[in-house]
Design a protein around this motif. Sequence first.
Motif, PDB file in Angstrom:
ATOM      1  N   HIS A 177      -0.787   0.497  16.930  1.00  0.00           N
ATOM      2  CA  HIS A 177       0.247  -0.137  16.108  1.00  0.00           C
ATOM      3  C   HIS A 177       0.424   0.558  14.768  1.00  0.00           C
ATOM      4  CE1 HIS A 177       2.840  -3.234  14.509  1.00  0.00           C
ATOM      5  NE2 HIS A 177       2.049  -3.357  13.466  1.00  0.00           N
ATOM      6  N   CYS A 197       3.848   2.399  13.471  1.00  0.00           N
ATOM      7  CA  CYS A 197       4.535   1.999  12.237  1.00  0.00           C
ATOM      8  C   CYS A 197       4.764   3.206  11.335  1.00  0.00           C
ATOM      9  CB  CYS A 197       3.717   0.943  11.493  1.00  0.00           C
ATOM     10  SG  CYS A 197       3.627  -0.662  12.332  1.00  0.00           S
ATOM     11  N   SER A 246      15.366  -1.778   7.987  1.00  0.00           N
ATOM     12  CA  SER A 246      14.639  -2.728   8.829  1.00  0.00           C
ATOM     13  C   SER A 246      13.496  -1.991   9.512  1.00  0.00           C
ATOM     14  CB  SER A 246      15.560  -3.343   9.892  1.00  0.00           C
ATOM     15  OG  SER A 246      16.632  -4.036   9.286  1.00  0.00           O
ATOM     16  N   ALA A 286      10.151  -2.327  12.197  1.00  0.00           N
ATOM     17  CA  ALA A 286       9.383  -3.085  13.192  1.00  0.00           C
ATOM     18  C   ALA A 286       7.900  -2.959  12.849  1.00  0.00           C
ATOM     19  CB  ALA A 286       9.675  -2.555  14.585  1.00  0.00           C
ATOM     20  N   ALA A 287       7.527  -3.549  11.708  1.00  0.00           N
ATOM     21  CA  ALA A 287       6.161  -3.462  11.213  1.00  0.00           C
ATOM     22  C   ALA A 287       5.892  -4.654  10.299  1.00  0.00           C
ATOM     23  CB  ALA A 287       5.951  -2.170  10.439  1.00  0.00           C
ATOM     24  N   LYS A 288       4.649  -5.059  10.235  1.00  0.00           N
ATOM     25  CA  LYS A 288       4.282  -6.132   9.311  1.00  0.00           C
ATOM     26  C   LYS A 288       4.363  -5.625   7.879  1.00  0.00           C
ATOM     27  CE  LYS A 288       1.253  -8.736  12.409  1.00  0.00           C
ATOM     28  NZ  LYS A 288      -0.113  -9.293  12.619  1.00  0.00           N
ATOM     29  N   ALA A 289       4.705  -6.519   6.979  1.00  0.00           N
ATOM     30  CA  ALA A 289       4.808  -6.130   5.571  1.00  0.00           C
ATOM     31  C   ALA A 289       3.432  -5.748   5.036  1.00  0.00           C
ATOM     32  CB  ALA A 289       5.386  -7.279   4.755  1.00  0.00           C
ATOM     33  N   GLU A 310      13.518  -5.024   5.216  1.00  0.00           N
ATOM     34  CA  GLU A 310      13.146  -6.146   6.086  1.00  0.00           C
ATOM     35  C   GLU A 310      11.985  -5.714   6.977  1.00  0.00           C
ATOM     36  OE1 GLU A 310      14.917  -8.718   9.884  1.00  0.00           O
ATOM     37  OE2 GLU A 310      16.028  -6.997   9.065  1.00  0.00           O
ATOM     38  N   PHE A 311      10.909  -6.500   6.983  1.00  0.00           N
ATOM     39  CA  PHE A 311       9.764  -6.207   7.845  1.00  0.00           C
ATOM     40  C   PHE A 311       9.766  -7.141   9.051  1.00  0.00           C
ATOM     41  CE2 PHE A 311       8.524  -4.647   3.662  1.00  0.00           C
ATOM     42  CZ  PHE A 311       8.041  -3.390   3.977  1.00  0.00           C
ATOM     43  N   GLU A 312       8.961  -6.763  10.049  1.00  0.00           N
ATOM     44  CA  GLU A 312       8.861  -7.517  11.311  1.00  0.00           C
ATOM     45  C   GLU A 312      10.221  -7.666  11.978  1.00  0.00           C
ATOM     46  OE1 GLU A 312       6.051 -10.792  11.501  1.00  0.00           O
ATOM     47  OE2 GLU A 312       5.507 -10.406   9.406  1.00  0.00           O
ATOM     48  N   ALA A 313      11.047  -6.632  11.853  1.00  0.00           N
ATOM     49  CA  ALA A 313      12.360  -6.625  12.501  1.00  0.00           C
ATOM     50  C   ALA A 313      12.193  -6.292  13.986  1.00  0.00           C
ATOM     51  CB  ALA A 313      13.268  -5.602  11.837  1.00  0.00           C
ATOM     52  N   SER A 346      13.535  -0.726  14.316  1.00  0.00           N
ATOM     53  CA  SER A 346      13.581  -0.019  13.034  1.00  0.00           C
ATOM     54  C   SER A 346      14.934   0.670  12.871  1.00  0.00           C
ATOM     55  CB  SER A 346      12.461   1.020  12.968  1.00  0.00           C
ATOM     56  OG  SER A 346      11.190   0.398  13.039  1.00  0.00           O
TER      57      SER A 346
END
Length: 351
Positions: A140, A144, A172, A174-177, A194-197, A200
């Motif tokens: 993961h 990221c 955006s 696709a990762a946790k902040a 924007e995180f957790e999209a 990406s």
Amino acid sequence: MVSHAHQGTTSSALARLSVNVARLVGIRPHGYAHLPGMAPQHLDDDRFRTPSATAIRIAELTTVHAHWTEMSVLLARESSIGTLGVWDYLITSAPTPLEGIRDAAAYFAAVADPLTDGMRIAEDGERVTIGHVNRADIAHEAACGIRGYALGLYRRRLGEATGRCLVPLQVSLAAKAPPRHDALIELYGTRNIEFEAPASSITFRTADLNTPTPHAQPGLSTVLRRHAEQTLASAIPLHDWLDLFRTALASAHEGGAPTLSSVAQRMALSPRTLQRRLEEHGTTWSEEVETVRRDHITRLLHDTDLSVDSIATRSGYADARALRRAVKRWYGTTPAALRRAGHGGDAQAGV
């Protein structure tokens, strides 16, 4: 021009970039130098494509030593124009940045693995969204880092195309902040991240990407697209150990008749170990040498006017008669007929 052969590999230019960043975060070469595609003769030659598994392993090692945000920023910082070869110039030399990023998406395989990575461009009136798709089986944190880098790279290249700093409308990921993302704010030029999209992407104003590119020249994009196609067509994908062996054998053959010991030395193996590895891959030394010799002779017959005697001498055969017997065994015909077939003529038997 993308074929199944390119799948599972990335450009050596991208591999060199990854190695550079790995060194910057303190990873010593012994941590990755043994991986397929990392030998200098492969890594430093743009004809070769590195196994994706190698690139993934280096990314994973990097995020063990550094947070994924640091990896993203370092990769983008080290990606000066030209680092990724012709792909970079597809963006910066098109009539407009928007046309350039479309070309970059069309030829994304020139740098990345077409099986797992891709670019998606969505144009919606006043907005253009560039998405990065990654389907690789990767840790993961490393995934990221790669996604974060890709969006930063797109912004950098588009800014270089326009000649000014581009501020995206939104990013955006696709990762946790992360606990802190100051570095990402600097990388993307905006706090609107924007995180957790679900995916990406980075979004720009269409008007920003439709401005004329200062360095564009008439017809240059056509030349660069053709060059990208030729780069893919002439690439030598390295998928596994057998690919590495075959490139070493072909290289040795160019210098004369290859021997088991000379090729083993090139691969830092003992002759016995080399033979055993070939057996594990369902082949033998003699079979591989025969294949290289056959391909070499076929190219000489198709691409040169050398006599059969000269080709026999260059290929390690005792005389033209021995070469004719080999061609008969391989193709069921004669060198003369094979040459005519290669030139588009009638492949009837000849002398």
